[in-house]
Write a protein that holds these residues in place. Structure first.
Motif, PDB file in Angstrom:
ATOM      1  N   GLU A   1       0.817  -1.223   0.000  1.00 39.81           N
ATOM      2  CA  GLU A   1       0.000   0.000   0.000  1.00 39.81           C
ATOM      3  C   GLU A   1       0.848   1.270   0.000  1.00 39.81           C
ATOM      4  OE1 GLU A   1      -2.434  -3.204   2.060  1.00 39.81           O
ATOM      5  OE2 GLU A   1      -0.352  -2.555   2.086  1.00 39.81           O
ATOM      6  N   HIS A   2       2.099   1.158   0.445  1.00 34.74           N
ATOM      7  CA  HIS A   2       3.000   2.317   0.485  1.00 34.74           C
ATOM      8  C   HIS A   2       3.635   2.618  -0.875  1.00 34.74           C
ATOM      9  CE1 HIS A   2       3.517   1.081   4.917  1.00 34.74           C
ATOM     10  NE2 HIS A   2       2.787   2.181   4.905  1.00 34.74           N
ATOM     11  N   VAL A   3       3.652   1.630  -1.767  1.00 34.67           N
ATOM     12  CA  VAL A   3       4.432   1.735  -3.000  1.00 34.67           C
ATOM     13  C   VAL A   3       4.042   2.930  -3.876  1.00 34.67           C
ATOM     14  CG1 VAL A   3       5.042   0.564  -5.165  1.00 34.67           C
ATOM     15  CG2 VAL A   3       5.086  -0.696  -2.991  1.00 34.67           C
ATOM     16  N   PRO A   4       2.736   3.196  -4.147  1.00 37.41           N
ATOM     17  CA  PRO A   4       2.429   4.340  -5.027  1.00 37.41           C
ATOM     18  C   PRO A   4       3.009   5.675  -4.514  1.00 37.41           C
ATOM     19  CG  PRO A   4       0.511   2.934  -4.811  1.00 37.41           C
ATOM     20  CD  PRO A   4       1.531   2.432  -3.811  1.00 37.41           C
ATOM     21  N   LYS A   5       2.890   5.932  -3.217  1.00 39.84           N
ATOM     22  CA  LYS A   5       3.427   7.196  -2.691  1.00 39.84           C
ATOM     23  C   LYS A   5       4.950   7.181  -2.720  1.00 39.84           C
ATOM     24  CE  LYS A   5       2.814  10.594   0.972  1.00 39.84           C
ATOM     25  NZ  LYS A   5       2.040  10.931   2.174  1.00 39.84           N
ATOM     26  N   TYR A   6       5.557   6.037  -2.377  1.00 35.82           N
ATOM     27  CA  TYR A   6       7.013   5.909  -2.430  1.00 35.82           C
ATOM     28  C   TYR A   6       7.502   6.154  -3.866  1.00 35.82           C
ATOM     29  CZ  TYR A   6      11.636   4.144  -1.269  1.00 35.82           C
ATOM     30  OH  TYR A   6      12.982   4.051  -1.054  1.00 35.82           O
ATOM     31  N   HIS A   7       6.792   5.560  -4.823  1.00 39.54           N
ATOM     32  CA  HIS A   7       7.138   5.730  -6.243  1.00 39.54           C
ATOM     33  C   HIS A   7       7.048   7.208  -6.644  1.00 39.54           C
ATOM     34  CE1 HIS A   7       7.534   4.810 -10.473  1.00 39.54           C
ATOM     35  NE2 HIS A   7       6.411   5.452 -10.717  1.00 39.54           N
ATOM     36  N   GLN A   8       6.028   7.884  -6.146  1.00 42.19           N
ATOM     37  CA  GLN A   8       5.853   9.316  -6.429  1.00 42.19           C
ATOM     38  C   GLN A   8       7.055  10.104  -5.901  1.00 42.19           C
ATOM     39  OE1 GLN A   8       2.172  10.735  -4.749  1.00 42.19           O
ATOM     40  NE2 GLN A   8       2.593  12.857  -5.291  1.00 42.19           N
ATOM     41  N   TRP A   9       7.500   9.789  -4.666  1.00 41.45           N
ATOM     42  CA  TRP A   9       8.676  10.473  -4.110  1.00 41.45           C
ATOM     43  C   TRP A   9       9.886  10.287  -5.014  1.00 41.45           C
ATOM     44  CZ3 TRP A   9       8.271   7.901   1.364  1.00 41.45           C
ATOM     45  CH2 TRP A   9       7.318   8.568   2.135  1.00 41.45           C
ATOM     46  N   MET A  10      10.036   9.046  -5.504  1.00 39.70           N
ATOM     47  CA  MET A  10      11.248   8.708  -6.234  1.00 39.70           C
ATOM     48  C   MET A  10      11.243   9.223  -7.680  1.00 39.70           C
ATOM     49  SD  MET A  10      12.809   7.675  -3.710  1.00 39.70           S
ATOM     50  CE  MET A  10      14.401   7.189  -4.330  1.00 39.70           C
ATOM     51  N   GLN A  11      10.282  10.071  -8.009  1.00 35.36           N
ATOM     52  CA  GLN A  11      10.295  10.788  -9.288  1.00 35.36           C
ATOM     53  C   GLN A  11      11.053  12.107  -9.146  1.00 35.36           C
ATOM     54  OE1 GLN A  11       8.987   8.950 -11.925  1.00 35.36           O
ATOM     55  NE2 GLN A  11       8.881   7.580 -10.160  1.00 35.36           N
ATOM     56  N   ASP A  12      11.364  12.493  -7.908  1.00 38.06           N
ATOM     57  CA  ASP A  12      12.044  13.753  -7.614  1.00 38.06           C
ATOM     58  C   ASP A  12      13.553  13.579  -7.858  1.00 38.06           C
ATOM     59  OD1 ASP A  12      13.355  15.919  -6.453  1.00 38.06           O
ATOM     60  OD2 ASP A  12      12.096  15.948  -4.668  1.00 38.06           O
ATOM     61  N   PRO A  13      14.111  14.292  -8.844  1.00 34.00           N
ATOM     62  CA  PRO A  13      15.544  14.141  -9.140  1.00 34.00           C
ATOM     63  C   PRO A  13      16.452  14.411  -7.931  1.00 34.00           C
ATOM     64  CG  PRO A  13      14.449  15.433 -10.851  1.00 34.00           C
ATOM     65  CD  PRO A  13      13.451  15.229  -9.749  1.00 34.00           C
ATOM     66  N   ALA A  14      16.045  15.341  -7.066  1.00 36.51           N
ATOM     67  CA  ALA A  14      16.868  15.650  -5.881  1.00 36.51           C
ATOM     68  C   ALA A  14      16.900  14.459  -4.920  1.00 36.51           C
ATOM     69  CB  ALA A  14      16.340  16.894  -5.170  1.00 36.51           C
ATOM     70  N   LEU A  15      15.758  13.771  -4.733  1.00 38.85           N
ATOM     71  CA  LEU A  15      15.719  12.586  -3.868  1.00 38.85           C
ATOM     72  C   LEU A  15      16.502  11.435  -4.481  1.00 38.85           C
ATOM     73  CD1 LEU A  15      12.116  12.334  -2.360  1.00 38.85           C
ATOM     74  CD2 LEU A  15      14.241  12.849  -1.175  1.00 38.85           C
ATOM     75  N   LEU A  16      16.380  11.273  -5.798  1.00 35.77           N
ATOM     76  CA  LEU A  16      17.148  10.213  -6.468  1.00 35.77           C
ATOM     77  C   LEU A  16      18.646  10.435  -6.255  1.00 35.77           C
ATOM     78  CD1 LEU A  16      15.196   9.840  -9.834  1.00 35.77           C
ATOM     79  CD2 LEU A  16      15.334   8.162  -7.992  1.00 35.77           C
TER      80      LEU A  16
END
Length: 195
Positions: free
Chosen positions: A18-33
């Motif tokens: 259930e956490h994956v969609p939000k986690y995936h959304q975070w990991m679209q941020d180039p700064a977080l990557l």
């Protein structure tokens, strides 16, 4: 299902699908990557990664929930996606030293940074790892440009042991000495475990 661990400001819960969609959304941020040294994944790849992380005996991954954002009462086993602010992990990949673990923290939600959630999450994860996994040395590998993480880990007592020019990364370590162990035991005594 693994236990959830509740502290003063955060609750660490097992990483669920259930956490994956939000986690995936975070990991679209180039700064977080960049800060996490991650590669962008598709949503399907993120679901596969979540499954592999939960099944790997050498990894412990928790999603960090901000207690202030939990709607209603906290219920162990519920994802509480509304309160997700980051994750904290340990990797026990050093085959030569089973008492060593690499630790990582990510507070992905900008509004949740600077509130002490990362510090408490790292300390709680360390207390959990010392008590449950017999970890005695923690290592953190942090990108040279990730100033906030470098400051956090140094405040927690981690010492720089090496710097990689190639990977632009600093390696810090913290051996669990008797005073640090007592500090973590005290913290552990204040944590509530939900199983």
């Amino acid at each position: 299902m693994k236990a959830s661990v509740e502290g003063e400001k955060v609750i660490l819960v097992p990483y669920m699908k259930e956490h994956v969609p939000k986690y995936h959304q975070w990991m679209q941020d180039p700064a977080l990557l960049q800060a996490t040294g991650s590669e962008p994944l598709t949503l399907d790849e993120e679901y596969q990664m979540q499954l592999s992380w939960t099944q790997d005996p050498h990894k412990q991954t928790f999603i960090v929930l901000d207690k202030e954002l939990v709607v209603g009462d906290f219920i162990h086993g519920d994802a509480h996606v509304e309160a997700m602010v980051g994750d904290v992990n340990i990797y026990m990949n050093d085959l030569d030293d089973s008492q060593m673990a690499e630790i990582e923290i990510m507070i992905a939600e900008p509004k949740s940074r600077g509130k002490g959630l990362g510090k408490e999450s790292v300390l709680m994860m360390m207390a959990f790892a010392v008590e449950n996994l017999a970890i005695r040395i923690f290592r953190a590998k942090i990108g040279e440009s990730n100033e906030s993480s470098l400051i956090l880990f140094k405040k927690l007592g981690f010492q720089e042991v090496s710097c990689s020019e190639i990977f632009k990364e600093v390696t810090l370590e913290l051996p669990i000495t008797k005073p640090k162990h007592e500090e973590l035991q005290q913290l552990s005594g204040n944590m509530v475990t939900h199983a």
